[in-house]
Design a protein around this motif. Structure first.
Motif, PDB file in Angstrom:
ATOM      1  N   LYS A   1      47.231  33.910  39.520  1.00 61.01           N
ATOM      2  CA  LYS A   1      47.661  34.591  40.735  1.00 61.01           C
ATOM      3  C   LYS A   1      46.526  34.550  41.758  1.00 61.01           C
ATOM      4  N   VAL A   2      46.837  34.078  42.961  1.00 59.30           N
ATOM      5  CA  VAL A   2      45.814  33.906  43.990  1.00 59.30           C
ATOM      6  C   VAL A   2      46.214  34.668  45.256  1.00 59.30           C
ATOM      7  N   ALA A   3      45.321  35.512  45.752  1.00 64.97           N
ATOM      8  CA  ALA A   3      45.571  36.270  46.974  1.00 64.97           C
ATOM      9  C   ALA A   3      45.220  35.437  48.194  1.00 64.97           C
ATOM     10  N   VAL A   4      46.126  35.403  49.163  1.00 61.95           N
ATOM     11  CA  VAL A   4      45.886  34.721  50.432  1.00 61.95           C
ATOM     12  C   VAL A   4      46.234  35.674  51.570  1.00 61.95           C
ATOM     13  N   THR A   5      45.641  35.442  52.733  1.00 61.10           N
ATOM     14  CA  THR A   5      46.019  36.245  53.898  1.00 61.10           C
ATOM     15  C   THR A   5      47.196  35.616  54.622  1.00 61.10           C
ATOM     16  N   GLY A   6      47.251  34.296  54.632  1.00 56.75           N
ATOM     17  CA  GLY A   6      48.387  33.596  55.192  1.00 56.75           C
ATOM     18  C   GLY A   6      48.443  33.530  56.708  1.00 56.75           C
ATOM     19  N   ASP A   7      47.344  33.887  57.380  1.00 53.32           N
ATOM     20  CA  ASP A   7      47.409  33.919  58.850  1.00 53.32           C
ATOM     21  C   ASP A   7      46.218  33.227  59.513  1.00 53.32           C
ATOM     22  N   LEU A   8      45.682  32.216  58.848  1.00 49.24           N
ATOM     23  CA  LEU A   8      44.537  31.519  59.421  1.00 49.24           C
ATOM     24  C   LEU A   8      44.787  30.002  59.390  1.00 49.24           C
ATOM     25  N   PRO A   9      45.745  29.537  60.201  1.00 44.39           N
ATOM     26  CA  PRO A   9      46.034  28.097  60.207  1.00 44.39           C
ATOM     27  C   PRO A   9      44.875  27.304  60.793  1.00 44.39           C
TER      28      PRO A   9
ATOM     29  N   LYS B   1      47.825  21.600  39.053  1.00 40.19           N
ATOM     30  CA  LYS B   1      48.234  20.383  38.339  1.00 40.19           C
ATOM     31  C   LYS B   1      47.178  19.977  37.319  1.00 40.19           C
ATOM     32  N   ARG B   2      45.926  19.998  37.743  1.00 38.69           N
ATOM     33  CA  ARG B   2      44.857  19.507  36.873  1.00 38.69           C
ATOM     34  C   ARG B   2      44.568  20.452  35.715  1.00 38.69           C
ATOM     35  N   LEU B   3      44.804  21.738  35.916  1.00 38.57           N
ATOM     36  CA  LEU B   3      44.554  22.709  34.855  1.00 38.57           C
ATOM     37  C   LEU B   3      45.794  22.973  34.012  1.00 38.57           C
ATOM     38  N   GLN B   4      46.932  22.363  34.424  1.00 38.41           N
ATOM     39  CA  GLN B   4      48.202  22.601  33.735  1.00 38.41           C
ATOM     40  C   GLN B   4      48.543  24.097  33.727  1.00 38.41           C
ATOM     41  N   ARG B   5      48.413  24.701  34.909  1.00 38.85           N
ATOM     42  CA  ARG B   5      48.742  26.120  35.073  1.00 38.85           C
ATOM     43  C   ARG B   5      49.618  26.298  36.306  1.00 38.85           C
ATOM     44  N   ASN B   6      50.457  27.307  36.251  1.00 36.35           N
ATOM     45  CA  ASN B   6      51.254  27.649  37.425  1.00 36.35           C
ATOM     46  C   ASN B   6      50.407  28.448  38.402  1.00 36.35           C
ATOM     47  N   ILE B   7      50.624  28.244  39.687  1.00 34.37           N
ATOM     48  CA  ILE B   7      49.936  28.992  40.732  1.00 34.37           C
ATOM     49  C   ILE B   7      50.940  29.927  41.396  1.00 34.37           C
ATOM     50  N   GLU B   8      50.611  31.209  41.446  1.00 34.60           N
ATOM     51  CA  GLU B   8      51.455  32.197  42.128  1.00 34.60           C
ATOM     52  C   GLU B   8      50.696  32.740  43.336  1.00 34.60           C
ATOM     53  N   ILE B   9      51.269  32.593  44.518  1.00 35.90           N
ATOM     54  CA  ILE B   9      50.639  33.051  45.754  1.00 35.90           C
ATOM     55  C   ILE B   9      51.012  34.507  46.012  1.00 35.90           C
ATOM     56  N   VAL B  10      50.002  35.345  46.271  1.00 33.27           N
ATOM     57  CA  VAL B  10      50.206  36.754  46.598  1.00 33.27           C
ATOM     58  C   VAL B  10      49.596  37.008  47.971  1.00 33.27           C
ATOM     59  N   GLN B  11      50.414  37.368  48.948  1.00 37.58           N
ATOM     60  CA  GLN B  11      49.913  37.572  50.304  1.00 37.58           C
ATOM     61  C   GLN B  11      49.409  39.002  50.475  1.00 37.58           C
TER      62      GLN B  11
ATOM     63  N   LYS C   1      42.614  43.584  39.295  1.00 38.61           N
ATOM     64  CA  LYS C   1      43.334  42.612  38.472  1.00 38.61           C
ATOM     65  C   LYS C   1      44.772  42.404  38.927  1.00 38.61           C
ATOM     66  N   LYS C   2      45.037  42.713  40.196  1.00 44.83           N
ATOM     67  CA  LYS C   2      46.332  42.378  40.771  1.00 44.83           C
ATOM     68  C   LYS C   2      46.458  40.868  40.892  1.00 44.83           C
ATOM     69  N   VAL C   3      45.317  40.221  41.143  1.00 42.04           N
ATOM     70  CA  VAL C   3      45.271  38.756  41.219  1.00 42.04           C
ATOM     71  C   VAL C   3      44.089  38.256  40.402  1.00 42.04           C
ATOM     72  N   ASP C   4      44.084  36.966  40.138  1.00 44.33           N
ATOM     73  CA  ASP C   4      43.006  36.351  39.356  1.00 44.33           C
ATOM     74  C   ASP C   4      41.954  35.682  40.223  1.00 44.33           C
ATOM     75  N   ALA C   5      42.323  35.355  41.458  1.00 45.35           N
ATOM     76  CA  ALA C   5      41.407  34.656  42.358  1.00 45.35           C
ATOM     77  C   ALA C   5      41.778  34.963  43.799  1.00 45.35           C
ATOM     78  N   ILE C   6      40.806  34.831  44.680  1.00 43.01           N
ATOM     79  CA  ILE C   6      41.044  34.995  46.110  1.00 43.01           C
ATOM     80  C   ILE C   6      40.314  33.880  46.850  1.00 43.01           C
ATOM     81  N   PHE C   7      40.817  33.545  48.038  1.00 38.59           N
ATOM     82  CA  PHE C   7      40.078  32.628  48.889  1.00 38.59           C
ATOM     83  C   PHE C   7      38.868  33.362  49.439  1.00 38.59           C
ATOM     84  N   TRP C   8      37.729  32.667  49.512  1.00 35.21           N
ATOM     85  CA  TRP C   8      36.502  33.311  49.970  1.00 35.21           C
ATOM     86  C   TRP C   8      35.689  32.300  50.770  1.00 35.21           C
ATOM     87  N   ALA C   9      34.819  32.802  51.597  1.00 36.35           N
ATOM     88  CA  ALA C   9      33.905  31.934  52.342  1.00 36.35           C
ATOM     89  C   ALA C   9      32.503  32.515  52.222  1.00 36.35           C
ATOM     90  N   VAL C  10      31.554  31.678  51.892  1.00 38.25           N
ATOM     91  CA  VAL C  10      30.170  32.121  51.745  1.00 38.25           C
ATOM     92  C   VAL C  10      29.287  31.321  52.681  1.00 38.25           C
TER      93      VAL C  10
END
Length: 218
Positions: free
Chosen positions: A117-125, A149-159, A172-181
């Motif tokens: 499960k990956v959290a996205v904001t969805g508003d930064l085109p 595809k490469r990890l053979q896992r399903n991806i679920e987008i959570v906005q 633990k609502k999601v497993d990963a988030i987009f980040w910038a460092v």
């Protein structure tokens, strides 16, 4: 020169603040700036963008999720080596500079596979986008689809709202988030990982972009 900073939850409200005169400049990424300027003649790049910083895009995971971090790093590295990342950058970022809306991304799902499960904001085109019809689009989603595809896992987008991403990860609502460092400071002025939240690990970066200031044309 002294600056006063105003924080916004999303790109749309930031644009409204710029157009209303509530703020004089809007800080965003080069690819977002290119996309907005191609779609509207209201804006221009501000002179202050000459003093540019650069961010590196990655995924952030909980620090104890070491196996997933290792697997995602391996997938991203292989995407760099075989040219997949370059192709995605061309299709979803460079092509978007012409003002075209980033296309929806088909995310493969197979029954029985574990889900990330990956959290996205969805508003930064064109980087992070959920279309009006609810379908995920843009560069980050395309990167995620390929990782799945490469990890053979399903991806679920959570906005989620931008400011709620870290909380969604830690709870633990999601497993990963987009980040910038901010990339490593080779001069040693900034401490290493000073912009990474406690308890969070980040993948290897898959894209870097300059920070640009946009203003309304006079």
């Amino acid at each position: 020169m002294r600056f006063s900073i105003t924080y916004y939850d999303n790109l749309n409200s930031m644009q409204m603040g710029l157009e209303s005169g509530s703020i004089k400049e809007m800080s965003t990424y080069q690819c977002v700036s290119d996309y907005l300027l191609a779609k509207s003649d209201k804006f221009s790049v501000a002179d202050s963008s000459k003093n540019q910083m650069e961010d590196a895009f990655c995924c952030a995971l909980r620090d104890d999720d070491k196996e997933l971090l290792k697997a995602m790093n391996k997938a991203i590295s292989s995407m760099k080596e075989d040219g997949t990342l370059d192709r995605l950058i061309q299709n979803y970022i460079q092509n978007a500079a012409s003002g075209q809306e980033p296309p929806a991304v088909a995310i493969e799902k197979e029954e029985g596979r574990p889900t990330i499960k990956v959290a996205v904001t969805g508003d930064l085109p064109p980087i992070d986008l959920v279309l009006a019809n609810g379908k995920p689009a843009g560069f980050n989603t395309a990167v995620l689809a390929e990782i799945g595809k490469r990890l053979q896992r399903n991806i679920e987008i959570v906005q989620v709202d931008s400011g709620a991403r870290a909380a969604a990860l830690s709870s633990k609502k999601v497993d990963a988030i987009f980040w910038a460092v901010i990339p490593e400071d080779k001069l040693g002025i900034r401490p290493a990982d000073f912009d990474r939240p406690q308890g969070v690990a980040t993948t290897v970066p898959y894209y870097k972009d300059k920070i640009i200031h946009i203003t309304v044309k006079k």
